[in-house]
Design an enzyme around this catalytic site. Structure first.
Site, PDB file in Angstrom:
ATOM      1  N   GLU A   1     -12.803  29.125  30.134  1.00  0.00           N
ATOM      2  CA  GLU A   1     -10.898  29.555  30.650  1.00  0.00           C
ATOM      3  C   GLU A   1     -10.281  29.884  29.795  1.00  0.00           C
ATOM      4  OE1 GLU A   1      -8.258  29.967  34.722  1.00  0.00           O
ATOM      5  OE2 GLU A   1      -9.450  28.535  34.908  1.00  0.00           O
TER       6      GLU A   1
ATOM      7  N   CYS B   1      -8.797  30.766  37.606  1.00  0.00           N
ATOM      8  CA  CYS B   1      -7.868  32.143  37.670  1.00  0.00           C
ATOM      9  C   CYS B   1      -7.382  32.947  37.499  1.00  0.00           C
ATOM     10  CB  CYS B   1      -6.714  31.093  38.649  1.00  0.00           C
ATOM     11  SG  CYS B   1      -7.147  30.020  39.553  1.00  0.00           S
TER      12      CYS B   1
ATOM     13  N   ASN C   1     -13.433  33.543  43.116  1.00  0.00           N
ATOM     14  CA  ASN C   1     -13.068  32.731  42.699  1.00  0.00           C
ATOM     15  C   ASN C   1     -12.518  31.603  43.399  1.00  0.00           C
ATOM     16  OD1 ASN C   1     -13.277  29.810  40.003  1.00  0.00           O
ATOM     17  ND2 ASN C   1     -10.451  30.847  40.314  1.00  0.00           N
ATOM     18  N   GLU C   2     -12.900  30.178  44.485  1.00  0.00           N
ATOM     19  CA  GLU C   2     -11.509  29.741  44.529  1.00  0.00           C
ATOM     20  C   GLU C   2     -10.923  30.054  46.056  1.00  0.00           C
ATOM     21  OE1 GLU C   2      -9.343  27.448  42.075  1.00  0.00           O
ATOM     22  OE2 GLU C   2     -10.770  26.094  41.071  1.00  0.00           O
TER      23      GLU C   2
END
Length: 670
Positions: free
Chosen positions: A43, A257, A391-392
C-alpha cells in the site's frame, strides 16, 4: 547442426533431467495445506511509492502537488527558482493547453535576461532546481535517464542546459556531476530525453534545468530515472530485491485504505484505468495518508513486478462504498459516515472489475483493454487469478447490497476468477462487522474472505483463533493485514509463533501478508512496518527476517507430530493457546524439501525432540537461527538481529535445545 553438436545437446538434456527434482508423494500423517501462504501487501503508505519502491528521483516532476494534499503545498513544491550569473526571469503556473487533461498543471519559464559568459565566469541561465526526495542519491559511473516535456513559445528556438550537480553551499554553483544541452524547437509539447552519467558518488545531488535564451518555455513531466532498476522495469533495485528475498507467493495492491478514497469522498477513489497508460497521461491523486501519488507506479508496474517475482497478483477494487473513518487513520473516526453510490450507478463499478480482468487476461486482437496492455509492452496475458473487492468497509446493509450486485455480475461473466471479500475492520469474533462479513461470505459461497487485525504481541503469543474455525465452510481465510504493535524482537517472535499456528490451520487459512510493508525515514505515518529505508539502503526489521523464513519454507503438507517439547503432555501438538513456544513441519513435494520450524518466545530454554523417521533425508541440512534479546530492535542505527546459517549433519531422530527468544529453521533435501 552437426552430429557432435547434436550429441552434446542430448547429453546436456539428459544431465539436466537427472539433476531436476521430480515431485514426490507425501508420507502418511500429513495434512494438505495451502502453498501460497506467505505473500506481501503493498500500500502506498509511509511514502512507499514515490521516493520509495518507484525509482523516480525527481519529486513533483509533473507540478501537480496541491494544498488539497497538504497545507502549504503547490505546483512549486520540491522546486526552487535558480538564476546563476544574475540572470533574470519569472515562473508562472499554468493549466491551459496541458499535455493531457489528467496532468493539467505545468510551469512556464519566462527568461528575461541571460548574462553572457564574459559577464560572469560561472554558470548562466534561468530555471528550476529539484532536490528530489531529501536529496538525489547517485553513484559514480551510473547512468540516469533524464526526460522532460518542453513547449517552446515563439519562433526562436531555445537551448536548455541540464545539470546533475553536487551542492557547494549558498551562493556557489553546484559541482557538475553530469550535464547535457537540449535544443528545443517547435511550438507543441514534445518529449526530450538524455542520458546523464554521474562522475562521482553523491548522496544529495540536485537537478537543474536552465534556459539559456530569453523568451518563454513551458515545462512538464520532468523525470530522472536510474537505468539500473529491478529487471529494467522501473523499480528501485535494492528495495525490490528485499521483497524478492522474502520469496512471496502473491502481492496484494494497491491498498488498503488507498483503494476507496479514504475520508475524502469518491472523487479521490483509486481508478486503475488512469494508472496504465504513458506516464504523462496518468492522473495523480491525493494519497489517503496525506501526500501525493504520481501513479508512476501504477497497475501495469504492479502486474509486471508480480510476474518478475513469480507472484500471483491480487488487485483490490472498490465496490461503490467508501471507507468509513479512514481520514486520520484506520478506525480513528468510527462514527464517520459511510458514503455509497446509488445502485443506479453500480454498473460503472462492475465495468471497473470486468475491464480489469480483460486488460489482464484478454486477447489484444479482440479486446480493447487487452490491446492497451499489449501496446504498453506486454502482449501475453498476465493470467490474473484473484480479484479482491472491498477493503475494511463497515459491513452495512448498503455494503452488502452493492457487494452482492458486483459479485454476481463478475462471477457470472468470469466464474474462474477467485473473489476475495472483506470481513471489515478488526476481524475478531466479537466484532459485529466480522460476524456480518462471514454471514455474507457463507450466503454467497465466497471463495476467500480477507481478515485484518493489529494487536499487541500478547495476542499473537496467546491466541489461536483458527483452531476454532469450522472445517466445513466453503470460504477460506486470507489474513491480509496483521502485525504486532511494536518492532522489538519479541514482537517478531510473537508473529512467528502465530504463523506456526496459521500453518497448522492452513487448510482454513490460504494466504497471509504482514502490513504495512515499507516506511520511508522521516516520512512515516504508521508504525511498525516490515522494511524501513532511506535513499541509500533498506533497513530490515526483526519481523522481516521471520517473514523471510516462512516465505522460504512453503509447502503442500503440514506434519504436527514430528516435534514434541519436553514437559508437554503426550499427544499435544504445539503451538497451543497461551503457550509461548511451538513448532511446524512443512513438506514441499514439488521441490522435495522438508522444513522444521521452532519458535521459543519465552525467557526459558526448551528442549525439542525431533523424529523425522518417515522421511528419506539426504546427508546434510541447512540450519538457520534467529536469536537475541527480547527488546532488541533493528533500526537505522543498529541491526542486532539477523539470521545465522550453517550446514549440519541430517539426523532422523535428535534433540535440540531451543534457547530463550529464538527461532530455528532446519531445511532438508529429500
Amino acid at each position: 547442426m552437426n552430429k557432435r553438436t547434436t550429441l552434446a545437446a542430448v547429453l546436456a538434456a539428459a544431465t539436466l533431467g537427472m539433476n531436476a527434482q521430480k515431485p514426490m508423494s507425501a508420507p502418511k500423517g500429513g495434512k494438505a495445506i495451502s502453498d501460497e501462504l506467505i505473500g506481501i501487501f503493498f500500500e502506498d503508505i509511509n511514502n512507499s511509492a514515490d521516493g520509495g519502491l518507484y525509482a523516480e528521483l525527481v519529486q513533483n516532476g509533473s507540478f501537480e502537488y496541491s494544498p488539497a494534499e497538504r497545507d502549504g503545498w503547490g505546483p512549486g513544491t520540491a522546486w526552487k527558482q535558480v538564476r546563476p550569473g544574475h540572470s533574470l526571469g519569472t515562473l508562472q503556473v499554468r493549466m491551459d493547453s496541458p499535455i493531457h487533461p489528467n496532468n493539467p498543471t505545468y510551469m512556464r519559464l519566462h527568461t528575461e535576461r541571460v548574462k553572457e559568459f564574459y559577464d560572469y565566469a560561472g554558470w548562466k541561465g534561468f530555471g528550476l532546481q529539484n532536490d528530489g526526495f531529501d536529496g538525489i542519491s547517485v553513484k559514480a559511473d551510473a547512468k540516469y535517464d533524464f526526460s522532460v516535456f518542453f513547449r517552446n513559445i515563439g519562433q526562436a528556438a531555445k537551448k536548455v542546459r541540464i545539470v546533475l550537480g553536487e551542492p557547494q553551499g549558498w551562493g556557489k554553483d553546484p559541482k557538475v556531476l553530469a550535464e547535457t544541452t537540449i535544443d528545443v524547437n517547435g511550438q507543441a509539447w514534445k518529449k526530450y530525453s538524455a542520458v546523464l552519467t554521474s562522475a562521482a558518488d553523491c548522496k544529495n545531488a540536485c537537478l537543474q534545468i536552465l534556459v539559456l535564451n530569453t523568451g518563454d518555455l513551458d515545462i512538464d513531466q520532468v523525470s530522472l530515472m536510474p537505468q539500473d532498476t529491478y529487471k529494467g522495469h522501473g523499480l528501485r533495485k535494492d528495495l525490490a530485491q528485499a521483497l524478492a528475498d522474502l520469496q512471496p507467493k502473491f502481492m496484494r495492491f494497491p491498498g488498503g485504505c488507498v483503494v476507496h478514497g479514504g475520508g475524502d469522498g469518491f472523487w479521490n477513489t483509486y481508478r486503475w484505468k488512469t494508472t496504465i497508460g504513458p506516464k504523462e497521461t496518468r492522473r495523480g491523486l491525493k494519497n489517503t495518508w496525506g501526500y501525493h501519488q504520481s501513479m508512476g507506479l501504477g497497475y501495469y508496474e504492479y502486474f509486471q513486478f508480480c510476474e518478475d517475482l513469480g507472484m500471483e497478483p491480487v488487485p483490490i477494487l472498490p465496490c461503490g462504498v467508501s471507507c468509513q473513518g479512514t481520514n486520520g487513520g484506520w478506525n480513528m473516526w468510527p462514527t464517520q459516515a459511510q458514503d455509497v453510490v446509488p445502485m443506479s450507478e453500480m454498473d460503472e463499478w462492475v465495468a471497473e472489475a470486468i475491464d480489469l480482468i480483460e486488460w489482464a487476461n484478454g486477447d489484444p486482437a479482440t479486446n480493447k483493454w487487452a490491446k492497451m496492455r499489449a501496446d504498453a509492452g506486454h502482449p501475453k496475458p498476465f493470467n490474473l487469478k484473484y480479484l479482491g473487492i472491498g477493503n475494511e468497509e463497515k459491513i452495512s446493509p448498503e455494503f452488502c447490497e452493492r457487494f452482492k450486485y458486483l459479485y454476481k455480475k463478475v462471477t457470472e461473466k468470469y466464474p474462474n476468477i477467485v473473489i476475495v471479500g472483506t470481513a471489515g475492520p478488526g476481524s475478531h469474533p466479537e466484532n459485529p462487522d466480522y460476524e456480518a462479513g462471514w454471514k455474507l461470505a457463507d450466503e454467497l459461497g465466497m471463495p476467500i474472505i480477507d481478515e485484518h487485525y493489529y494487536e499487541k504481541n500478547d495476542y499473537f503469543l496467546s491466541s489461536r483463533q483458527y483452531d476454532k474455525y469450522p472445517r466445513d465452510r466453503k470460504t477460506k481465510v486470507y489474513l491480509g493485514e496483521y502485525a504486532a504493535k511494536d518492532k522489538k524482537f519479541i514482537d517478531a517472535l510473537a508473529e512467528g509463533l502465530y504463523l506456526l499456528h496459521v500453518e497448522r490451520n492452513a487448510d482454513v487459512v490460504c494466504m497471509t501478508s504482514y502490513a504495512p510493508l515499507f516506511a520511508r525515514k522521516d516520512g512515516t505515518q504508521w508504525n511498525p512496518d516490515m522494511i524501513y529505508y532511506d535513499n541509500e539502503r533498506p533497513y530490515l526489521t526483526c519481523s522481516y527476517y521471520v517473514q523471510q523464513l516462512f516465505g522460504q519454507s512453503s509447502g503442500q503438507y503440514f506434519y504436527g507430530d514430528c516435534v514434541t517439547f519436553e514437559g508437554d503432555a503426550a499427544g499435544v501438538q504445539q503451538p497451543q493457546e497461551n503457550v509461548p513456544y511451538g513448532q511446524s513441519v512443512i513438506l514441499n513435494t514439488k521441490t522435495r524439501k522438508l522444513y522444521v520450524k521452532m519458535v521459543n518466545a519465552s525467557a526459558e530454554s526448551k528442549k525439542a525432540n525431533v523424529n523425522l523417521g518417515r522421511f528419506g533425508l539426504k546427508k546434510m541440512a541447512k540450519k538457520t537461527v534467529l536469536t537475541g534479546a527480547a527488546d532488541a530492535e533493528n533500526n537505522y542505527d543498529a541491526q542486532p538481529i539477523a539470521p545465522k546459517t550453517e550446514q549440519v549433519k541430517a539426523q532422523k531422530k535428535f534433540s535440540l535445545d531451543l534457547a530463550p527468544y529464538t527461532m530455528v529453521m532446519l531445511e532438508y533435501s529429500l
